[in-house]
Design a protein around this motif. Structure first.
Motif, mmCIF file in Angstrom:
data_model
loop_
_atom_site.group_PDB
_atom_site.id
_atom_site.type_symbol
_atom_site.label_atom_id
_atom_site.label_comp_id
_atom_site.label_asym_id
_atom_site.label_seq_id
_atom_site.Cartn_x
_atom_site.Cartn_y
_atom_site.Cartn_z
ATOM 1 N N HIS A 1 30.614 44.742 40.387
ATOM 2 C CA HIS A 1 31.030 45.187 39.056
ATOM 3 C C HIS A 1 31.688 44.007 38.352
ATOM 4 C CE1 HIS A 1 33.312 47.328 35.913
ATOM 5 N NE2 HIS A 1 32.403 48.283 36.062
ATOM 6 N N TRP A 2 31.456 43.919 37.056
ATOM 7 C CA TRP A 2 31.953 42.753 36.333
ATOM 8 C C TRP A 2 33.466 42.618 36.421
ATOM 9 C CZ3 TRP A 2 35.562 42.997 32.516
ATOM 10 C CH2 TRP A 2 35.775 44.232 31.902
ATOM 11 N N ARG A 3 34.178 43.753 36.456
ATOM 12 C CA ARG A 3 35.632 43.658 36.504
ATOM 13 C C ARG A 3 36.102 43.099 37.845
ATOM 14 N NH1 ARG A 3 40.078 47.670 33.856
ATOM 15 N NH2 ARG A 3 41.913 46.516 34.533
ATOM 16 N N ASP A 4 35.424 43.458 38.928
ATOM 17 C CA ASP A 4 35.762 42.875 40.230
ATOM 18 C C ASP A 4 35.524 41.371 40.216
ATOM 19 O OD1 ASP A 4 36.431 45.348 41.301
ATOM 20 O OD2 ASP A 4 34.404 45.727 42.037
ATOM 21 N N ALA A 5 34.419 40.949 39.620
ATOM 22 C CA ALA A 5 34.131 39.519 39.518
ATOM 23 C C ALA A 5 35.189 38.814 38.678
ATOM 24 C CB ALA A 5 32.747 39.302 38.917
ATOM 25 N N LEU A 6 35.614 39.451 37.602
ATOM 26 C CA LEU A 6 36.638 38.866 36.743
ATOM 27 C C LEU A 6 37.960 38.725 37.480
ATOM 28 C CD1 LEU A 6 37.898 37.919 34.106
ATOM 29 C CD2 LEU A 6 37.973 40.299 33.334
ATOM 30 N N GLU A 7 38.405 39.800 38.109
ATOM 31 C CA GLU A 7 39.731 39.793 38.728
ATOM 32 C C GLU A 7 39.786 38.989 40.018
ATOM 33 O OE1 GLU A 7 41.382 44.082 37.016
ATOM 34 O OE2 GLU A 7 40.479 44.001 39.004
ATOM 35 N N ASN A 8 38.693 38.949 40.767
ATOM 36 C CA ASN A 8 38.719 38.296 42.075
ATOM 37 C C ASN A 8 38.131 36.891 42.092
ATOM 38 O OD1 ASN A 8 39.869 40.549 43.444
ATOM 39 N ND2 ASN A 8 37.868 41.543 43.468
ATOM 40 N N LEU A 9 37.372 36.534 41.066
ATOM 41 C CA LEU A 9 36.716 35.228 41.043
ATOM 42 C C LEU A 9 37.052 34.418 39.794
ATOM 43 C CD1 LEU A 9 33.195 36.409 42.301
ATOM 44 C CD2 LEU A 9 34.947 35.206 43.621
ATOM 45 N N VAL A 10 36.860 35.013 38.633
ATOM 46 C CA VAL A 10 37.068 34.280 37.378
ATOM 47 C C VAL A 10 38.520 33.877 37.188
ATOM 48 C CG1 VAL A 10 37.027 34.497 34.872
ATOM 49 C CG2 VAL A 10 35.054 35.233 36.220
ATOM 50 N N LEU A 11 39.447 34.763 37.549
ATOM 51 C CA LEU A 11 40.857 34.418 37.349
ATOM 52 C C LEU A 11 41.272 33.215 38.182
ATOM 53 C CD1 LEU A 11 42.641 37.886 37.010
ATOM 54 C CD2 LEU A 11 41.878 36.316 35.219
ATOM 55 N N ASP A 12 40.576 32.953 39.307
ATOM 56 C CA ASP A 12 40.809 31.711 40.046
ATOM 57 C C ASP A 12 40.594 30.506 39.141
ATOM 58 O OD1 ASP A 12 41.412 32.929 42.443
ATOM 59 O OD2 ASP A 12 39.477 32.552 43.366
ATOM 60 N N SER A 13 39.530 30.564 38.356
ATOM 61 C CA SER A 13 39.215 29.459 37.452
ATOM 62 C C SER A 13 40.287 29.287 36.383
ATOM 63 C CB SER A 13 37.861 29.696 36.781
ATOM 64 O OG SER A 13 36.838 29.823 37.739
ATOM 65 N N PHE A 14 40.835 30.403 35.922
ATOM 66 C CA PHE A 14 41.886 30.329 34.900
ATOM 67 C C PHE A 14 43.164 29.731 35.473
ATOM 68 C CE2 PHE A 14 40.150 33.925 31.982
ATOM 69 C CZ PHE A 14 39.013 33.167 31.759
ATOM 70 N N HIS A 15 43.500 30.121 36.700
ATOM 71 C CA HIS A 15 44.649 29.510 37.360
ATOM 72 C C HIS A 15 44.383 28.029 37.621
ATOM 73 C CE1 HIS A 15 47.330 32.918 38.141
ATOM 74 N NE2 HIS A 15 46.255 33.647 38.382
ATOM 75 N N LEU A 16 43.143 27.699 37.949
ATOM 76 C CA LEU A 16 42.779 26.295 38.149
ATOM 77 C C LEU A 16 42.989 25.495 36.871
ATOM 78 C CD1 LEU A 16 41.482 23.931 39.704
ATOM 79 C CD2 LEU A 16 39.238 24.847 39.029
ATOM 80 N N GLU A 17 42.615 26.059 35.741
ATOM 81 C CA GLU A 17 42.801 25.355 34.465
ATOM 82 C C GLU A 17 44.272 25.051 34.224
ATOM 83 O OE1 GLU A 17 43.524 25.111 30.070
ATOM 84 O OE2 GLU A 17 44.160 26.680 31.463
#
Length: 216
Positions: A52-68
């Motif tokens: 589900h897109w929200r799982d991908a956002l919360e578990n994967l994409v937010l890693d990228s935001f913290h990385l930024e």
């Protein structure tokens, strides 16, 4: 009107806001388009574990935001204003695509040897172009031949010590390599590298780490 759990720019922006990240309208549109395409392709290619897109956002994409945030605080001040960056083994575009939605200075090469994944990455960029962001289809060692970077990003491309040996000599003076890991990594005597920054954050039950190194 889109249903409440639809992957709309407004709902994507709301989820990010609750996690502490404010997106512009354009960024929310780009992220929504990426997540929608990721879930569409994931049905036949198994790009990521999330269904589900929200799982991908919360578990994967937010890693990228913290990385930024980590890059801006700990890494980018030591690099040129328009750095050459490599993302080796880019897979489904994580962390690269979400990272470039927030930060798009310089060149950012997503290097991936698997054809279907490079087609996916190229499709994402064709639909939502990100400044300076490019895809290279081929093996990392071939891509690196005769080249140097200011920044290298690694997320499970290979064990970290092997990775340091693999990229040694391919960073410009003062360049950095950054690992996304589940443990804090520390340079050891004789490795030819020294630590150049560290940060961690909690995601669910995990503590996740960003560890930067530069050649000593």
């Amino acid at each position: 009107m889109a249903k409440r759990d639809g992957c709309t720019p407004s709902f994507v922006a709301e989820v990010c806001r609750k996690a502490g990240f404010e997106l512009t309208t354009v960024q929310a549109e780009q992220l929504s388009a990426y997540l929608s395409l990721l879930m569409q392709w994931n049905k036949v290619m198994n790009l990521v574990g999330a269904r589900h897109w929200r799982d991908a956002l919360e578990n994967l994409v937010l890693d990228s935001f913290h990385l930024e945030r980590f890059l801006r605080a700990e890494v980018l001040p030591a690099l040129p204003d328009a750095p050459v960056s490599w993302d080796l083994g880019s897979g489904a575009g994580l962390p690269g695509i979400p990272l470039r939605i927030l930060w798009n200075a310089g060149e950012y090469w997503m290097v991936e040897s698997r054809d279907k994944r490079t087609i996916f990455l190229s499709t994402v960029l064709a639909r939502s172009p990100l400044a300076g962001t490019k895809v290279h289809r081929g093996r990392a060692e071939q891509f690196m031949d005769g080249r140097k970077a200011d920044l290298i990003v690694s997320r499970a491309f290979m064990p970290w010590k092997e990775m340091l040996a693999f990229v040694k000599g391919h960073l410009n003076p003062g360049g950095r390599i950054v690992f996304l890991t589940l443990e804090e990594l520390k340079a050891e005597d004789g490795m030819g590298w020294r630590s150049a920054g560290h940060a961690s954050y909690v995601s669910g039950r995990d503590t996740r780490h960003f560890c930067a190194f530069t050649e000593s």
